[in-house]
Design a protein around this motif. Structure first.
Motif, mmCIF file in Angstrom:
data_model
loop_
_atom_site.group_PDB
_atom_site.id
_atom_site.type_symbol
_atom_site.label_atom_id
_atom_site.label_comp_id
_atom_site.label_asym_id
_atom_site.label_seq_id
_atom_site.Cartn_x
_atom_site.Cartn_y
_atom_site.Cartn_z
ATOM 1 N N CYS A 43 16.737 15.380 34.952
ATOM 2 C CA CYS A 43 15.893 14.196 34.431
ATOM 3 C C CYS A 43 14.567 14.639 33.823
ATOM 4 O O CYS A 43 13.845 15.542 34.305
ATOM 5 C CB CYS A 43 15.311 13.376 35.701
ATOM 6 S SG CYS A 43 14.884 11.910 35.263
ATOM 7 N N ASN A 44 14.242 14.123 32.486
ATOM 8 C CA ASN A 44 13.232 14.797 31.754
ATOM 9 C C ASN A 44 12.023 13.925 32.423
ATOM 10 O O ASN A 44 11.999 13.178 33.469
ATOM 11 C CB ASN A 44 13.199 14.028 30.321
ATOM 12 C CG ASN A 44 14.248 14.865 29.524
ATOM 13 O OD1 ASN A 44 14.185 16.198 29.279
ATOM 14 N ND2 ASN A 44 15.046 14.212 28.939
ATOM 15 N N GLU A 45 10.689 14.385 32.214
ATOM 16 C CA GLU A 45 9.440 14.115 32.746
ATOM 17 C C GLU A 45 9.343 12.496 32.478
ATOM 18 O O GLU A 45 8.694 11.933 33.461
ATOM 19 C CB GLU A 45 8.277 15.067 32.227
ATOM 20 C CG GLU A 45 8.331 16.290 32.679
ATOM 21 C CD GLU A 45 7.358 17.255 31.951
ATOM 22 O OE1 GLU A 45 6.451 16.549 31.049
ATOM 23 O OE2 GLU A 45 7.009 18.430 32.131
ATOM 24 N N ASP A 46 9.794 11.883 31.160
ATOM 25 C CA ASP A 46 9.555 10.556 31.034
ATOM 26 C C ASP A 46 10.747 9.756 31.797
ATOM 27 O O ASP A 46 10.709 8.302 31.555
ATOM 28 C CB ASP A 46 9.924 10.367 29.355
ATOM 29 C CG ASP A 46 11.177 10.691 28.955
ATOM 30 O OD1 ASP A 46 12.004 11.006 29.626
ATOM 31 O OD2 ASP A 46 11.080 10.446 27.685
ATOM 32 N N GLY A 47 11.309 10.384 32.594
ATOM 33 C CA GLY A 47 12.663 9.682 33.362
ATOM 34 C C GLY A 47 14.013 9.635 32.710
ATOM 35 O O GLY A 47 15.138 9.015 33.072
ATOM 36 N N SER A 48 13.952 10.000 31.372
ATOM 37 C CA SER A 48 15.501 9.860 30.617
ATOM 38 C C SER A 48 16.177 11.029 31.176
ATOM 39 O O SER A 48 15.758 12.177 31.357
ATOM 40 C CB SER A 48 15.192 9.967 29.154
ATOM 41 O OG SER A 48 14.353 11.046 28.805
ATOM 42 N N TYR A 68 18.956 14.093 30.835
ATOM 43 C CA TYR A 68 19.333 15.231 29.735
ATOM 44 C C TYR A 68 20.533 15.916 30.529
ATOM 45 O O TYR A 68 20.748 16.429 31.356
ATOM 46 C CB TYR A 68 18.206 16.266 29.747
ATOM 47 C CG TYR A 68 18.707 17.461 28.803
ATOM 48 C CD1 TYR A 68 17.962 17.390 27.402
ATOM 49 C CD2 TYR A 68 19.511 18.365 29.054
ATOM 50 C CE1 TYR A 68 18.348 18.526 26.476
ATOM 51 C CE2 TYR A 68 19.781 19.427 28.197
ATOM 52 C CZ TYR A 68 19.245 19.496 26.990
ATOM 53 O OH TYR A 68 19.548 20.371 26.026
ATOM 54 N N ARG A 122 9.330 23.862 25.347
ATOM 55 C CA ARG A 122 9.484 23.075 26.434
ATOM 56 C C ARG A 122 10.798 23.176 27.274
ATOM 57 O O ARG A 122 11.192 23.346 28.396
ATOM 58 C CB ARG A 122 8.973 21.702 26.479
ATOM 59 C CG ARG A 122 9.198 20.859 27.633
ATOM 60 C CD ARG A 122 8.698 19.304 27.338
ATOM 61 N NE ARG A 122 9.048 18.549 28.618
ATOM 62 C CZ ARG A 122 9.909 17.956 28.694
ATOM 63 N NH1 ARG A 122 10.864 18.060 27.748
ATOM 64 N NH2 ARG A 122 10.231 17.382 29.504
#
Length: 367
Positions: free
Chosen positions: A107-112, A114, A3
């Motif tokens: 921004c990662n898919e979960d909102g965090s 990177y 991913r």
């Protein structure tokens, strides 16, 4: 992992259209000088700096002195400018220098978040216009500098300079350059107790992988060595500075293996790494060394490309001396080239490597 690679590839496609740039709450955005610096930085990022071509937004002096003039560009692979969105955190003037602090992240898919890195650039006037400078060029003026032989050593004020180690490094340079029939070249050597100090000097407030237990670390670039934990004597990276460019057609494992053979790794000799690798592999017979190039790190102290690459280099020298090693160092860049060179020079084909290397590790460990 897959991913993450997909995301990086997506960002790589973005760079065709330029990197997305946003700003934090910048004070005085209406200020004329601030606007000039902001525009300079935007133009530089839009100019595809990863191509390392002559650049109108970077100062002339550094471009003339250094082939890879942006010292931060190669901090990450394939490049710092691989397409991550850039968020400018601050633009700050002090005296005649402006510091630009920028975050490369997404921004990662979960909102965090990177975050790849938080880096600093300097901007100064050159011929009536602002140009970008490496933060290292500005910051190194605050470090001590002592020149011994070919080396300009830069170090923080707390460090007591060790002339004996510095002389030892110069002896190492003369010896390896003689062995490989190349002319020694002068270079800059930056040292500190902890590698994060050097990264800060270069302009990196944060980089992915930062933290953990401090251990000897180093990196070589075109004309600079960065060293932590070993003071004035880090021969592994100095080998790369002096020798690598003269043998461009070599595999990564050849380069790192010979550097480990002659200069150790993380302050430990090749012999030290061989003994602990032998013990580890005896406990793990399932590891297939026929495909050794797929192996990465044994642990945080020993990497396979250092120790196994070093073992192969040693066997080459044992068989044919420096002349054969030079041939080995020009045997090609691909994995296939590396395996073919081992078969050609040592008579060991790929399907025999697991047995051969385990046997040689045992022999060397018992010396």
């Amino acid at each position: 992992m897959k991913r993450r690679l997909i995301i990086i590839l997506l960002f790589l496609s973005f760079q065709v259209f330029g990197q997305k740039i946003t700003y934090n709450n910048i004070v005085d955005t209406a200020d004329v000088e601030t606007k000039k610096v902001m525009k300079l930085f935007e133009n530089y990022l839009a100019s595809n700096p990863q191509n390392k071509e002559k650049n109108a937004f970077w100062n002339i002096e550094e471009q003339q002195k250094h082939k890879n003039y942006d010292f931060l560009e190669s901090e990450f692979q394939p490049s710092l400018y691989m397409g991550f969105p850039v968020h400018v955190l601050s633009v700050k003037f002090k005296d005649k220098i402006c510091q630009i602090k920028a975050q490369f992240s997404y921004c990662n898919e979960d909102g965090s978040p990177y975050i790849l890195a938080i880096v600093n650039y300097s901007a100064k006037m050159e011929n009536g216009a602002y140009k970008l400078f490496n933060t290292l060029t500005v910051n190194k003026e605050n470090w001590n500098c002592t020149t011994v032989g070919l080396v300009d050593f830069y170090y923080p004020s707390y460090h007591k300079f060790d002339y004996q180690k510095a002389e030892k490094l110069n002896v190492f340079i003369q010896e390896i350059c003689k062995d490989f029939s190349v002319k020694p070249k002068p270079f800059e050597y930056y040292l500190a107790d902890d590698y994060d100090e050097i990264q800060t000097l270069k302009g990196l407030d944060y980089y992915i992988g930062m933290g953990g237990k401090s251990k000897p670390s180093g990196k070589a670039t075109d004309d600079k060595v960065y060293s932590s934990g070993l003071g004035e004597y880090y021969p592994h990276e100095v080998f790369h500075i002096q020798i690598d460019e003269h043998f461009p057609n070599k595999h990564f494992w050849v380069s790192e293996g010979v550097a480990t053979l002659l200069g150790g790794s993380r302050g430990k000799s090749l012999e030290w790494h061989i003994k602990r690798t032998n013990i580890y592999l005896e406990k793990h017979p399932e590891i297939d060394l026929d495909d050794m190039l797929k192996l990465k790190n044994l642990d945080d102290e020993t990497s396979y490309h250092y120790v196994l690459g070093g073992l192969i280099a040693k066997k080459i020298v044992d068989k044919g001396g420096w002349s054969l090693l030079k041939k080995f160092m020009s045997s090609g860049k691909s994995d296939e080239d590396y395996y073919s060179a081992i078969e050609k020079h040592l008579g060991i084909n790929k399907s025999e490597l697991n047995e051969y290397i385990r046997e040689q590790l045992q022999i060397e460990s018992n010396k």
